[in-house]
Design an enzyme around this catalytic site. Structure first.
Site, PDB file in Angstrom:
ATOM      1  N   ASP A  38       0.626   3.203   1.102  1.00 62.66           N
ATOM      2  CA  ASP A  38       1.622   2.474   0.327  1.00 62.66           C
ATOM      3  C   ASP A  38       1.306   2.672  -1.142  1.00 62.66           C
ATOM      4  O   ASP A  38       0.490   3.518  -1.504  1.00 62.66           O
ATOM      5  CB  ASP A  38       1.700   0.998   0.736  1.00 62.66           C
ATOM      6  CG  ASP A  38       0.447   0.200   0.366  1.00 62.66           C
ATOM      7  OD1 ASP A  38      -0.449   0.733  -0.308  1.00 62.66           O
ATOM      8  OD2 ASP A  38       0.390  -0.987   0.756  1.00 62.66           O
ATOM      9  N   ARG A  98       5.956 -11.478   1.074  1.00 60.16           N
ATOM     10  CA  ARG A  98       5.271 -11.071  -0.159  1.00 60.16           C
ATOM     11  C   ARG A  98       6.306 -10.712  -1.215  1.00 60.16           C
ATOM     12  O   ARG A  98       7.099  -9.782  -1.048  1.00 60.16           O
ATOM     13  CB  ARG A  98       4.337  -9.884   0.079  1.00 60.16           C
ATOM     14  CG  ARG A  98       3.700  -9.394  -1.241  1.00 60.16           C
ATOM     15  CD  ARG A  98       2.401  -8.638  -1.081  1.00 60.16           C
ATOM     16  NE  ARG A  98       2.557  -7.311  -0.520  1.00 60.16           N
ATOM     17  CZ  ARG A  98       1.594  -6.371  -0.539  1.00 60.16           C
ATOM     18  NH1 ARG A  98       0.419  -6.627  -1.091  1.00 60.16           N
ATOM     19  NH2 ARG A  98       1.796  -5.197   0.009  1.00 60.16           N
TER      20      ARG A  98
END
Length: 535
Positions: A448, A169
């Protein structure tokens, strides 16, 4: 220690320290490719980011409402499909995600998941060392040369012969890489992540029988997807790769992108294999893009589950569109992680993960994420029980273009515990991020940047609209400041003055206070916080 000196091409400046090994990533060929990409595409990237802000102004004023585009109706109505997934991406029933540090990469690839998403974005603080070490680590993993010895325990880690498929990612289009300047301007962080990994690994990936696979985050429109398509195709051409060598999965984690699922698939149709339901950023985007709308006030974060109507509709629509077009529909992340030392709490967490993954499999997802290796068999069992083949592409739910179903806020309450919980999580997470750790276990949940964004966005939303708690308190600026102070005081008492100072918790408290109380809504908390990262 410093690495070997390099001589960058004209117009390219490396502002980060050249540590050992970085010269193998920032080669002349690599820097020339980065400069080429920047000069061709960065002006368009910046224009698209400006368009986001202009659109926000129109949404704020009521001049525009969210909904399906009239100018792209033909794409949505058309009969077309995307290419079949490569063989090693046909079955993605369980994916594990995590940052790009060396030990994590080995453990994640070895854990039994079908795929590992190595994350340069929300699970990683974008410090120079994290980003460059990540490129070195991934290159070593692809070339089967990665190992690690824990300096404290002395335990050694090595890559198994059979391991998960690697997917990378890249950072979002909004994030710069301040340590690489082209003609005096910072490089796009996402373009740098993408191009460096592709350049250094495409040949070995082919030898390994796999390919360069990516997750691309935070897209809002088909135009942003089109920009990525142009960058991908250009890199394939420069590197002599056949069209379609690169395969991407797009995270649908913005409310705006949900109205353009077909369009995003269409403009990326040479390279796309899947869309992913990025639930946490999606909730954040729902608040952000409707921040002036009092009808869009959400209840406590814990009440906004995937079963509330607007979230369930989002998942259903994503599955329907993907499967109609031949793309995989990936589910999201359950934030629960194993609980050490408390059997009852651990069993409860595992039960919640299993229920979440069973729900995702049952409604038609082709796979979903977990945040911890111990949860891989839990998710695998849930998908195995429902999914007899490698995927569920034949399962196409019935959907209509119902904008209201995607936009209507669920019923629920705002509570003092919810306000305090948001303040607590945001302070703890921002402090972790400032210390260089982008994925943080907090209260038995893996947090996160996306979950921290929800926390600070809800504080802003509740304060701005004067929401009232179930206990009868109006959420105004004084109350928010009081609760942030209460959370900070409790954290400091828990960890002690030394850990508070060394852990940068005071800075985190200040950042959260500013974000929650400012009249303007900061697009991403990582933008002002990026200025405070230390190498």
């Amino acid at each position: 220690m410093t690495g070997q000196a390099i001589t960058p091409p004209a117009g390219v400046t490396i502002k980060g320290a050249m540590r050992p090994g970085y010269e193998t990533i920032l080669t002349g060929e690599a820097l020339s490719l980065l400069a080429d990409i920047h000069r061709r595409f960065d002006a368009r990237r910046k224009a698209l980011m400006a368009m986001r802000l202009e659109r926000q102004k129109r949404l704020d004023s009521g001049a525009e409402t969210l909904g399906f585009r009239a100018d792209t109706a033909a794409i949505r109505a058309g009969e077309w499909t995307v290419p079949a997934a490569p063989a090693d991406l046909a079955d993605r029933r369980v994916e594990i995600t995590g940052p790009v540090d060396r030990k994590m990469i080995i453990n994640a690839l070895n854990c039994g998941a079908k795929c590992f998403m190595a994350d340069f974005e929300d699970a990683s603080t974008p410090s120079w060392t994290n980003m460059m070490d990540g490129q070195v680590n991934l290159r070593d993993a692809v070339h089967k040369k990665i190992d690690y010895t824990d300096p404290d325990s002395g335990k050694s880690y090595a890559l198994n012969k059979d391991h998960a498929v690697l997917i990378v990612r890249a950072r979002g289009l909004h994030l710069d890489e301040a340590h690489i300047e082209i003609d005096g301007a910072p490089m796009s962080g996402g373009f740098a992540d993408f191009a460096l990994y592709l350049l250094h690994n495409h040949a070995q990936l082919k030898k390994n029988g796999t390919g360069p696979y990516f997750y691309l985050p935070k897209l809002e429109t088909m135009e942003e997807a089109q920009l990525w398509s142009l960058v991908i195709r250009h890199c394939e051409t420069v590197l002599g790769l056949p069209a379609g060598t690169v395969r991407v999965t797009i995270l649908i984690e913005t409310i705006t992108a949900t109205f353009e699922l077909d369009e995003i698939l269409y403009v990326l149709r040479e390279n796309i294999t899947a869309l992913n339901a990025g639930r946490w950023d999606y909730i954040f985007s729902y608040i952000k893009r409707q921040k002036t709308n009092p009808a869009a006030i959400l209840p406590d974060r814990g009440q906004v589950t995937m079963t509330v109507p607007f979230m369930a509709e989002y998942a259903k629509r994503l599955i329907a569109v993907c499967h109609r077009r031949g793309a995989h529909a990936m589910g999201g992340m359950s934030a629960f992680i194993p609980v050490k030392g408390d059997d009852a709490a651990n069993e409860a967490a595992i039960a919640k993960v299993k229920a979440d993954k069973t729900r995702e499999a049952s409604i038609g997802h082709d796979g979903a994420w977990v945040a911890h290796p111990a949860l891989v068999p839990v998710a695998m069992e849930a998908f195995d029980a429902v999914m007899s083949g490698p995927n569920q592409l034949s399962k196409i739910p019935d959907v209509t273009e119902d904008a209201a179903a995607l936009l209507t806020a669920p019923e629920g309450t705002v509570t003092h515990a919810g306000v305090l919980g948001n303040a607590d999580v945001a302070i703890r997470y921002i402090a972790s991020w400032l210390q260089g750790r982008g994925a943080a276990p907090i209260h038995n949940l893996m947090e996160d940047a996306a979950t921290a964004e929800i926390s600070r966005a809800q504080l802003w939303q509740w304060r701005t609209h004067g929401a009232k708690t179930a206990e009868g308190r109006v959420v105004d600026a004084a109350y928010v400041k009081e609760v942030i102070g209460e959370a900070a005081k409790a954290i400091r008492a828990e960890i002690g003055d030394n850990a508070w100072g060394e852990g940068r918790f005071g800075e985190a408290e200040d950042i959260l206070t500013s974000l929650a109380l400012d009249d303007a809504f900061e697009e991403f908390l990582t933008l002002p916080a990026y200025e405070k990262i230390r190498e």
